[in-house]
Design an enzyme around this catalytic site. Structure first.
Site, PDB file in Angstrom:
ATOM      1  N   ARG A   1       0.958  -1.160  -0.046  1.00  0.00           N
ATOM      2  CA  ARG A   1       0.070  -0.088  -0.027  1.00  0.00           C
ATOM      3  C   ARG A   1       0.944   1.110   0.025  1.00  0.00           C
ATOM      4  O   ARG A   1       1.886   1.359   0.762  1.00  0.00           O
ATOM      5  CB  ARG A   1      -0.805   0.056   1.455  1.00  0.00           C
ATOM      6  CG  ARG A   1      -1.825   1.306   1.194  1.00  0.00           C
ATOM      7  CD  ARG A   1      -2.818   1.152   2.394  1.00  0.00           C
ATOM      8  NE  ARG A   1      -2.127   1.256   3.768  1.00  0.00           N
ATOM      9  CZ  ARG A   1      -3.067   1.081   4.900  1.00  0.00           C
ATOM     10  NH1 ARG A   1      -4.394   0.801   4.681  1.00  0.00           N
ATOM     11  NH2 ARG A   1      -2.422   1.260   6.027  1.00  0.00           N
TER      12      ARG A   1
ATOM     13  N   SER B   1      -5.154  -3.083  -1.986  1.00  0.00           N
ATOM     14  CA  SER B   1      -3.721  -2.936  -1.487  1.00  0.00           C
ATOM     15  C   SER B   1      -3.627  -3.209   0.208  1.00  0.00           C
ATOM     16  O   SER B   1      -2.661  -3.144   0.681  1.00  0.00           O
ATOM     17  CB  SER B   1      -3.453  -1.242  -1.641  1.00  0.00           C
ATOM     18  OG  SER B   1      -4.404  -0.431  -1.332  1.00  0.00           O
TER      19      SER B   1
ATOM     20  N   GLY C   1      -1.694   8.360  -3.474  1.00  0.00           N
ATOM     21  CA  GLY C   1      -0.294   8.157  -3.189  1.00  0.00           C
ATOM     22  C   GLY C   1       0.419   7.895  -4.556  1.00  0.00           C
ATOM     23  O   GLY C   1       0.060   7.319  -5.519  1.00  0.00           O
TER      24      GLY C   1
ATOM     25  N   GLY D   1       2.654   6.270  -5.467  1.00  0.00           N
ATOM     26  CA  GLY D   1       3.188   4.751  -5.678  1.00  0.00           C
ATOM     27  C   GLY D   1       2.233   3.835  -6.458  1.00  0.00           C
ATOM     28  O   GLY D   1       2.447   3.524  -7.596  1.00  0.00           O
ATOM     29  N   GLY D   2       0.872   3.874  -6.071  1.00  0.00           N
ATOM     30  CA  GLY D   2      -0.142   3.458  -6.737  1.00  0.00           C
ATOM     31  C   GLY D   2      -0.753   4.082  -7.868  1.00  0.00           C
ATOM     32  O   GLY D   2      -0.962   3.515  -8.994  1.00  0.00           O
TER      33      GLY D   2
ATOM     34  N   TYR E   1      -4.402  10.738 -14.266  1.00  0.00           N
ATOM     35  CA  TYR E   1      -4.912  11.805 -15.049  1.00  0.00           C
ATOM     36  C   TYR E   1      -5.406  12.793 -14.114  1.00  0.00           C
ATOM     37  O   TYR E   1      -5.583  12.666 -13.005  1.00  0.00           O
ATOM     38  CB  TYR E   1      -5.988  11.420 -15.955  1.00  0.00           C
ATOM     39  CG  TYR E   1      -7.230  11.410 -15.350  1.00  0.00           C
ATOM     40  CD1 TYR E   1      -7.906  12.568 -15.078  1.00  0.00           C
ATOM     41  CD2 TYR E   1      -7.681  10.253 -14.380  1.00  0.00           C
ATOM     42  CE1 TYR E   1      -9.154  12.532 -14.516  1.00  0.00           C
ATOM     43  CE2 TYR E   1      -8.977  10.198 -13.828  1.00  0.00           C
ATOM     44  CZ  TYR E   1      -9.801  11.509 -13.822  1.00  0.00           C
ATOM     45  OH  TYR E   1     -10.907  11.501 -12.958  1.00  0.00           O
TER      46      TYR E   1
ATOM     47  N   ILE F   1       7.070  -0.692  -6.380  1.00  0.00           N
ATOM     48  CA  ILE F   1       7.813   0.763  -6.912  1.00  0.00           C
ATOM     49  C   ILE F   1       8.328   1.349  -5.493  1.00  0.00           C
ATOM     50  O   ILE F   1       7.574   1.602  -4.734  1.00  0.00           O
ATOM     51  CB  ILE F   1       6.931   1.550  -7.714  1.00  0.00           C
ATOM     52  CG1 ILE F   1       6.094   0.885  -8.622  1.00  0.00           C
ATOM     53  CG2 ILE F   1       7.718   2.909  -8.064  1.00  0.00           C
ATOM     54  CD1 ILE F   1       6.757   0.475  -9.991  1.00  0.00           C
TER      55      ILE F   1
ATOM     56  N   TYR G   1      -9.673   3.139 -11.396  1.00  0.00           N
ATOM     57  CA  TYR G   1     -11.018   2.856 -11.080  1.00  0.00           C
ATOM     58  C   TYR G   1     -11.312   1.567 -10.915  1.00  0.00           C
ATOM     59  O   TYR G   1     -12.218   0.889 -11.532  1.00  0.00           O
ATOM     60  CB  TYR G   1     -12.126   3.838 -11.774  1.00  0.00           C
ATOM     61  CG  TYR G   1     -11.891   4.997 -11.951  1.00  0.00           C
ATOM     62  CD1 TYR G   1     -10.858   5.850 -10.741  1.00  0.00           C
ATOM     63  CD2 TYR G   1     -12.505   5.984 -12.973  1.00  0.00           C
ATOM     64  CE1 TYR G   1     -10.775   7.246 -10.718  1.00  0.00           C
ATOM     65  CE2 TYR G   1     -12.316   7.502 -12.692  1.00  0.00           C
ATOM     66  CZ  TYR G   1     -11.510   8.095 -11.653  1.00  0.00           C
ATOM     67  OH  TYR G   1     -11.280   9.398 -11.793  1.00  0.00           O
TER      68      TYR G   1
HETATM   69  C1  LIG Z   1     -11.035  10.134  -3.841  1.00  0.00           C
HETATM   70  C2  LIG Z   1     -10.219   9.480  -4.801  1.00  0.00           C
HETATM   71  C3  LIG Z   1      -9.889  10.255  -5.941  1.00  0.00           C
HETATM   72  C4  LIG Z   1      -9.187   9.895  -7.074  1.00  0.00           C
HETATM   73  N1  LIG Z   1      -8.894  10.997  -7.903  1.00  0.00           N
HETATM   74  C5  LIG Z   1      -8.045  10.389  -9.025  1.00  0.00           C
HETATM   75  C6  LIG Z   1      -7.595  11.264 -10.117  1.00  0.00           C
HETATM   76  O1  LIG Z   1      -7.813  12.631 -10.088  1.00  0.00           O
HETATM   77  N2  LIG Z   1      -6.994  10.783 -11.048  1.00  0.00           N
HETATM   78  C7  LIG Z   1      -6.598   9.472 -11.201  1.00  0.00           C
HETATM   79  O2  LIG Z   1      -6.012   9.132 -12.286  1.00  0.00           O
HETATM   80  N3  LIG Z   1      -7.193   8.425 -10.319  1.00  0.00           N
HETATM   81  C8  LIG Z   1      -7.805   9.121  -9.137  1.00  0.00           C
HETATM   82  N4  LIG Z   1      -7.982   8.227  -8.197  1.00  0.00           N
HETATM   83  C9  LIG Z   1      -7.705   6.767  -8.374  1.00  0.00           C
HETATM   84  C10 LIG Z   1      -6.318   6.359  -7.754  1.00  0.00           C
HETATM   85  O3  LIG Z   1      -5.686   6.740  -9.095  1.00  0.00           O
HETATM   86  C11 LIG Z   1      -5.967   5.016  -7.652  1.00  0.00           C
HETATM   87  O4  LIG Z   1      -6.881   4.567  -6.674  1.00  0.00           O
HETATM   88  C12 LIG Z   1      -4.625   4.721  -7.255  1.00  0.00           C
HETATM   89  O5  LIG Z   1      -4.296   3.342  -7.445  1.00  0.00           O
HETATM   90  C13 LIG Z   1      -4.151   5.325  -5.884  1.00  0.00           C
HETATM   91  O6  LIG Z   1      -3.085   4.605  -5.742  1.00  0.00           O
HETATM   92  P1  LIG Z   1      -2.616   4.768  -4.155  1.00  0.00           P
HETATM   93  O7  LIG Z   1      -1.101   4.446  -4.072  1.00  0.00           O
HETATM   94  O8  LIG Z   1      -3.286   5.939  -3.323  1.00  0.00           O
HETATM   95  O9  LIG Z   1      -3.287   3.532  -3.706  1.00  0.00           O
HETATM   96  P2  LIG Z   1      -3.171   2.121  -3.188  1.00  0.00           P
HETATM   97  O10 LIG Z   1      -4.351   1.598  -2.679  1.00  0.00           O
HETATM   98  O11 LIG Z   1      -2.045   2.161  -2.108  1.00  0.00           O
HETATM   99  O12 LIG Z   1      -2.611   1.315  -4.312  1.00  0.00           O
HETATM  100  C14 LIG Z   1      -3.232   1.082  -5.435  1.00  0.00           C
HETATM  101  C15 LIG Z   1      -2.735  -0.150  -6.335  1.00  0.00           C
HETATM  102  O13 LIG Z   1      -1.458  -0.099  -6.381  1.00  0.00           O
HETATM  103  C16 LIG Z   1      -0.542  -1.123  -5.698  1.00  0.00           C
HETATM  104  N5  LIG Z   1       0.591  -0.355  -5.204  1.00  0.00           N
HETATM  105  C17 LIG Z   1       0.656   0.439  -4.105  1.00  0.00           C
HETATM  106  N6  LIG Z   1       1.744   0.935  -4.022  1.00  0.00           N
HETATM  107  C18 LIG Z   1       2.381   0.275  -4.854  1.00  0.00           C
HETATM  108  C19 LIG Z   1       4.035   0.278  -5.074  1.00  0.00           C
HETATM  109  N7  LIG Z   1       4.599   1.074  -4.323  1.00  0.00           N
HETATM  110  N8  LIG Z   1       4.278  -0.573  -6.124  1.00  0.00           N
HETATM  111  C20 LIG Z   1       3.590  -1.202  -6.861  1.00  0.00           C
HETATM  112  N9  LIG Z   1       2.256  -1.414  -6.754  1.00  0.00           N
HETATM  113  C21 LIG Z   1       1.644  -0.403  -5.807  1.00  0.00           C
HETATM  114  C22 LIG Z   1      -1.733  -1.748  -4.670  1.00  0.00           C
HETATM  115  O14 LIG Z   1      -1.229  -2.874  -4.312  1.00  0.00           O
HETATM  116  C23 LIG Z   1      -2.975  -1.709  -5.461  1.00  0.00           C
HETATM  117  O15 LIG Z   1      -3.022  -2.561  -6.281  1.00  0.00           O
HETATM  118  C24 LIG Z   1      -8.879   8.378  -7.249  1.00  0.00           C
HETATM  119  C25 LIG Z   1      -9.283   7.758  -6.285  1.00  0.00           C
HETATM  120  C26 LIG Z   1      -9.864   8.175  -5.125  1.00  0.00           C
HETATM  121  C27 LIG Z   1     -10.298   7.290  -4.115  1.00  0.00           C
END
Ligand SMILES: Cc1cc2nc3c(=O)[nH]c(=O)nc-3n(C[C@H](O)[C@H](O)[C@H](O)COP(=O)(O)OP(=O)(O)OC[C@H]3O[C@@H](n4cnc5c(N)ncnc54)[C@H](O)[C@@H]3O)c2cc1C
Ligand SMILES: *[C@@H]1O[C@H](CO)[C@@H](O)[C@H](O)[C@H]1NC(C)=O
Ligand SMILES: *[C@@H]1O[C@H](CO)[C@@H](O)[C@H](O)[C@H]1NC(C)=O
Ligand SMILES: *[C@@H]1O[C@H](CO)[C@@H](O)[C@H](O)[C@H]1NC(C)=O
Ligand SMILES: *[C@@H]1O[C@H](CO)[C@@H](O)[C@H](O)[C@H]1NC(C)=O
Length: 541
Positions: free
Chosen positions: A115, A125, A187, A189-190, A197, A248, A483
């Site tokens: 995560r 995650s 984050g 990372g994800g 975008y 990553i 999404y």
């Molecule tokens: C409120 C909200 C607003 C959003 N707005 C946008 C937006 O404006 N534009 C857009 O494009 N998307 C948007 N999203 C979607 C967002 O891009 C994805 O949910 C993205 O995966 C989030 O990354 P995270 O690191 O926060 O999530 P996490 O839940 O930590 O990770 C998401 C996925 O990536 C994997 N992962 C996490 N960290 C790593 C790592 N370091 N290396 C490899 N894999 C990893 C996880 O296992 C999981 O499969 C939004 C989501 C939410 C909930």
């Protein structure tokens, strides 16, 4: 102890045997699982990790465990009592701890989830519905950001949020920016692993289109940069979705120029004010063809009370330039909206981030809020889905969509225009395939605050999605992997027989790029070590 055997994930039989041995040892011995893991970590890293700050188990301290577990988890739907919880959480404070985690998880046969920012729509995650037990590697303490303005680049660690990144860029320059998401707690990372975008998309493409290098820990615990991982893997991680190819640690990104003055606006029309869809229909015709400097979305929400409900359409725009120029563009290409000088607010790029982030626009918080990694909307239960529109949705189709929306109260639909730079990047440049020919992306989103409502709300959003079928892309019906939507299909277990089903959801997210992703996955992670409900599968043998 049984769990200290290396994990032979090849045949279903060994999987089943292992599964049973896991079931018999949980939950009582998750503490000893942790002890074995800690011992192994000590052997594999020279950098110390104070246990009270890096390890969290329900047995040792359930309140702090819950606090850390829920800290960044965005979707309340995955946090109910009934949802599985990790046996323990490890929160590395050094990159070598991540490498050691991979080595030790592999050696001890421990399945983990990784995560960064915790925004995954289906919580893959931090919750596993297919592996028991599992543990959580939480990267939130790895959040360093190094901006090199001279070089127009930055190295950003996975646990940093995009809000922090934007703040650190703005601290050094008023004319640099980065084209990632609009929600500050995402984050790094994800987020970038799925494309990413935001408001600069029509001018500069996705965050994943602007990555120069990356550091990743592979399935052998090796730390690789772009040169060491090779162009195949470097291609796969820029949009091929998280949790499939490695962990990553950091991204090297390319900064992009932004003007000192940006203009933002919101013009709201209710269904009653646009009953014949003159404005909305015109938006469909022009939104992807407007100048690349203009990013104009539509947010549909249901407003009013039970007796007097309507749909409000907020046209929220951001223009890379001054309001005089914006007015000229709008008068020429979209006069139907009736934008006036009074609607336009000029500000710098970093303030525009706050404006479009979901904070109250009437009294925006200071930009320092971006450093707090706070989610502007707070935590809710939610379910969402996505679509891509490639043709105009006819008035009849719109009418039905509004009818469906009016069945609910807190529904949200967002239309995001494509075109511009998005059209100029080929479908196979990176795994993200939704390019030329896409008019706009649709997101359907429903949130609620009581778990009792879950079934009803999810049923409704599925019905809306089903209703939209004739009006959106088909064969495959495309979807945005960031999404994540498990309704599209999921891996049931870690067996290779998941491949046939994965081909179906894989085509939706990646079109033809799915095949190359599977080939790369099979090469770099043949044992399917990095896996979750929708990770890229390996080729069946
Ligand atoms: C409120 C909200 C607003 C959003 N707005 C946008 C937006 O404006 N534009 C857009 O494009 N998307 C948007 N999203 C979607 C967002 O891009 C994805 O949910 C993205 O995966 C989030 O990354 P995270 O690191 O926060 O999530 P996490 O839940 O930590 O990770 C998401 C996925 O990536 C994997 N992962 C996490 N960290 C790593 C790592 N370091 N290396 C490899 N894999 C990893 C996880 O296992 C999981 O499969 C939004 C989501 C939410 C909930
Ligand atoms: C794993 O899932 C696949 C696809 O659903 C199924 O065919 C297979 O039997 C399952 N294997 C095990 C060991 O459960
Ligand atoms: C649990 O952790 C919190 C925060 O570190 C601490 O204040 C508390 O004393 C701990 N409780 C126990 C029982 O260890
Ligand atoms: C219905 O709602 C609109 C705004 O959404 C408001 O202007 C109007 O006065 C309301 N009418 C009644 C009868 O409540
Ligand atoms: C996008 O596709 C259209 C129609 O298929 C084509 O005419 C146009 O040249 C394409 N644009 C780019 C930039 O490739």
């Amino acid at each position: 102890m049984e769990v200290s055997k290396p994990r032979p994930i090849i045949s279903c039989i060994s999987f089943l045997a292992l599964y049973i041995s896991f079931v018999t040892i949980t939950p009582a011995s998750s503490t000893s699982l942790q002890d074995d893991f800690i011992k192994c970590l000590h052997k594999n890293t020279n950098v110390r990790f104070p246990l009270d700050k890096t390890f969290f188990t329900p047995e040792r301290n359930s309140s702090i465990f819950t606090e850390v577990f829920e800290s960044t988890a965005q979707n309340q739907r995955l946090l109910t009592k009934a949802m599985p919880k990790p046996g323990f959480i490890f929160r590395p404070i050094h990159e070598s701890h991540v490498q050691a985690s991979v080595i030790c998880s592999k050696k001890l046969g421990i399945h983990f989830r990784v995560r960064s920012g915790g925004h995954d729509y289906e919580g893959v995650s931090y919750v596993s519905r297919i592996e028991k037990p599992f543990v959580l590697i939480d990267l939130s303490k790895l959040r360093q950001i190094n901006i090199d303005i001279e070089d127009n680049s930055a190295w950003v660690q996975a646990g940093a949020t995009i809000g922090e990144l934007y703040y650190r860029i703005a601290e050094k320059s008023k004319i640099h920016g980065f084209p990632a998401g609009v929600y500050p707690s995402l984050g790094i990372g994800g987020h970038i692993t799925g494309g990413a975008y935001g408001s600069l998309m029509r001018k500069y493409g996705l965050a994943a289109d602007n990555v120069l290098d990356a550091k990743i820990v592979d399935a052998n615990g090796k730390l690789l940069d772009r040169a060491a991982m090779g162009e195949d893997l470097f291609w796969a991680i820029r949009g091929g979705s998280g949790g499939s190819f490695g962990i990553i640690l950091s991204w090297k990104i390319k900064l992009v120029p932004v003007p000192e003055t940006i203009t933002v606006f919101t013009v709201t029309k209710t269904l009653k004010q646009d009953v014949s869809f003159k404005i909305l229909f015109k938006w469909q015709q022009v939104a992807d063809k407007l100048v690349e400097e203009l990013f104009l979305r539509v947010f549909f929400t249901v407003v009013g009370n039970k007796a007097n409900k309507t749909v409000s359409m907020a046209y929220i725009g951001q223009f890379l330039g001054e309001k005089g120029t914006l007015m000229e563009v709008m008068e020429k290409d979209f006069p139907e909206l009736g934008l006036t000088q009074k609607d336009c607010i000029e500000m710098n790029w970093i303030k525009s981030i706050i404006y479009s982030s979901g904070f109250p626009t009437s009294s925006p918080p200071p930009i320092e809020i971006l450093l707090q990694a706070k989610s502007p909307l707070g935590k809710v239960y939610f379910k969402a889905k996505s679509d891509f529109a490639k043709e105009l949705i006819p008035v009849l189709g719109l009418k039905g969509m509004f009818k469906k929306l009016l069945e609910e109260d807190a529904a949200l639909v967002i239309w995001t225009p494509y075109g511009g730079k998005m059209n100029k990047i080929s479908e196979s440049e990176i795994p993200f395939p939704h390019r030329n020919g896409t008019n706009f992306m649709i997101q359907y989103y429903r949130s609620w605050s009581d778990s009792e409502e879950s079934n009803k709300r999810i049923k409704w959003i599925r019905e809306l999605y089903s209703y939209m079928t004739p009006y959106v892309s088909s064969n495959p019906r495309q979807a945005y992997v960031n999404y994540r939507d498990l309704d599209l299909g999921q891996n049931k277990n870690n067996s290779k027989s998941n491949f046939l089903e994965a081909k179906r959801w894989g085509a939706k997210y990646f079109k033809d790029n799915f095949k190359r992703l599977v080939r790369i996955k099979t090469k770099v992670d043949p044992d399917n070590f990095f896996r979750h409900e929708q990770s890229i599968p390996t080729l069946p043998v």
